[in-house]
Enzyme design. Sequence first.
Site, PDB file in Angstrom:
ATOM      1  NE  ARG A 193      -4.249   0.115   1.543  1.00 28.96           N
ATOM      2  CZ  ARG A 193      -5.312   0.560   0.839  1.00 28.96           C
ATOM      3  NH1 ARG A 193      -5.444   1.846   0.563  1.00 28.96           N
ATOM      4  NH2 ARG A 193      -6.239  -0.263   0.413  1.00 28.96           N
ATOM      5  CD  GLU A 208      -7.291   2.886   6.020  1.00 32.41           C
ATOM      6  OE1 GLU A 208      -8.128   2.569   5.144  1.00 32.41           O
ATOM      7  OE2 GLU A 208      -6.241   2.265   6.199  1.00 32.41           O
TER       8      GLU A 208
END
Lengths: 781, 159
Positions: free
Chosen positions: A328, A732
Amino acid sequence: MRNLPAQNANTPGQATSKVGAELQHEAATLHVSGAARYIDDIPVPASCLHGAVGMSTIASGRIKRLDLSRVRQSPGVQAVLTLQDIPGHRDIGPVFPGDPLLLDEGGVVQFHGQALFAVAADTVTEARQAARLAEVEYENTESNLDIRHGLQEEQLVRPSHTQSRGNAKAAIEASPRRLHGEFSSGGQEHMYLEGQVSLCIPTEDNGMMVYSSTQHPSEGQKLVAEVLGIPLHRVTVEVRRMGGGFGGKETHANQWACLAALLAWKAGCAIKLRLGRVDDFVGTGKRHPFHTEFTVGFDDSGLIQGVEMDLAGGCGYSPDLSDAIVDRAMFHADNAYYLPAARITGHRVKTNAVSNTAFRGFGGPQGMLATEAMIERIARAVGEDSLTVRQRNFYSAEDGRDSTHYGQKIEQHIIPSLVERLVGTSDYWGRRAEIQEYNRQSPVLKRGLALTPAKFGISFTVQHLNQAGALIHIYTDGSIQLNHGGTEMGQGLYTKVAQVVAHAFQVDIERIACTATRTDKVPNTSPTAASSGSDLNGMAALDAAEIIKKRLVDFAGNHFGAEPGDVCFIDNQVHVGQERYSFAEFIQLAYMNRISLSATGYYRTPEIHYNRDTASGRPFFYFANGAAVAEVLIDTLTGEYRMIRADICQDVGESLNPAIDIGQIEGGFIQGAGWLTTEELVWGEDGRLQTNSAASYKIPAIGDTPGDFRVELLPDSPNREATIFHSKAVGEPPLMLGIAVWSALGDAVASLSDYRESAQLNAPATPEQVFMACRSMRERN
Amino acid sequence: MPESVVVDVNVNGVAYQREIEPRLLLVEFLREEIGLTGTHIGCDTSYCGACTVTLNGRLVKSCTCLAVQADGGEVCTVEGLEQNGELHPLQEAFSEHHGLQCGYCTPGMLMASKSLLEENPSPSREEIRKGIAGNLCRCTGYVNIIKAIDAAAVKMQGV
């Protein structure tokens, strides 16, 4: 049942609790009255004992002798659990093996604070005292906590992975200008205010009832079953709420649930295991620190031509989720910028630290931060405002500048206009001029300003996790019980999903009760993580609601001879042609006519895929976009600073609940700012965590937040993808907006060189770091 | 095991007598001896403020206060804020203004806010910031907490 409940005199008024309403948190009243139960508040059986864990006091070595006799003799001790006692699996690695539950003689210690054994005693204090009494002899081996050293030695927990497009090296060499740089970012302790805790109660069938503060009940269930050596159907995990999770309870709740279950199995009674705060700091993983090296080629306007970047994450001693986390980071090494040629490599470096884990953003922030640091340096090099260089490099629909270095097309270009809007609302350029003037006049105090964007990919990059289930029952008084696989950790998931169901039936929210997340209600669930909670569980709940609604509509057709189009749910009523029934009345009629009023719903995210062999695909269903402007004031002689003002614009699509979303944005931004400013993890040479409590590890207090804080949801921006009511994930993404604070600090330091040089400022930019950056800037200028 | 001692503590207007171990913390007394679990254990070391209560009208972090120190005293916890089945204006305001997410810090925040408003019924935003400087929230970024306290102050002034 023989008699149906009396129907409430429910006045059919307009149902107000719909999607988009700013409803308060579903448990707000319980929270403010002190009645909301966390795991530690659940009344326990009279025979309940308390658990504690004995931990290693070295970072690396072999256990020569582990003598637990003093532990066993300690007052109040009823059971001691060692590796040899475990009837089933001894490794609880969530993806790959490597996380031993306990260690025994001959075992290899890999970090300071590794669990060796567990103990159960009559009281918490007795258990914790006993856990300190083990006599352990170690054969020490050399430990390493340094990412660079680990990378040099090729100490990796998983193989490195590369994403590339074009010939980055050649593109850089052909560029008019080049830069090589390094950048480090520190880890971050979650410091959920409710620490890790689990309560396990043995059941009559040799199974286990587990109450665990966990973001991933299904994984807890699987691991508890495996360590006990029993089928999963004998284990139930329940969590009503967590006092914060932030990723720290995605996999790192498992060990304490497993140990509590094993102690309960061994002692034959209920066990509660709550980590003391120091044990929690020492024994659970954190955000990965990263070390990044990059070479970038660009033209005289700062337009990037090619990038080579090596992102090395400090994983600690085991893989845990590090493969996906470093992936990620790589997926976000572009942030919002088109990289015409790129070679992005991610390394998973093994260190003798606790195994680092998920933390809000899951590697994304680290990748993005490294790139923002690179952009800052490019901007100084070409003598432009960093905002201008950022804007120049944005993805755009023109000239084919619209695909990522892993081949996903950016289908909607939201960032450029969002940033333009924020530039206006924050008066970026007016303040820029004013700040430059201020800094010319002010020799010691300097102000800094920065705008940073954040484009964050939404979906689990592990494809199979992108599924969810939900369960809806309608009872004969017309009340609705809702359950789904998502967990509530304060983010308002239960509220949002209840809104979805209220919307589906067009009833008031009070009619819906969302019950605790339990593995026996909705099985095989994914962690509540990756910002996916409302996307996945909202859709699953909507599916369940639609199934029941269809049955009700079909029933109306059969019963009244109505056409499907003549049946509608509206304002707490069901209309069938000209007839009006209260919702409860209609439900009772359906029940009497033997219509099933319970359904499970299911959802899986469409279209996503990523081929790791070719390092390309469409890993994300869509992107959540945002930007922040931060202004800071620093004292260049002491390094002290304050955040003066923050302006944020965040794209949440068509918000399910704007009040909740704004709360997520404010909290996420401050948590991100904490990561990059005051939150510093320090390990001693012996591998012991020095900052092991709130006394030495500083999360943002109210004084660290800006007095002037303006948050806006990007208006009129429904998600083009078919997400739940066209909303976007919000958990997030705003954390990465905290990067603006770090950039603004660097900008203030750079004023000492009249903005010709960029600050040598790693993260976290503690006052000490800011002071040193100022000093070195002064020495050079 | 040290000898036990008998303490008399008035909690939220109710008198309790308990025989306790002298090292028992006030937070443990509240949670385990009399079952008031609204006061939470957060950091164990007085920094987070999740365990904030008042003892004889003054704010204390009950994780670093012994139960014997409360002997003969009056303790007020979050459970004592509600009067006659009505939420305190601060409780209402924290709900309405989204001054909570995970809720773990909320009881301590409420106690600190109540104490602030008793000393200063109409605090400025800056005074609110100072008033709850000893309480940490990991979720909200504090914005809505300030709004809630401000709204409660206005409402209480209006009554």
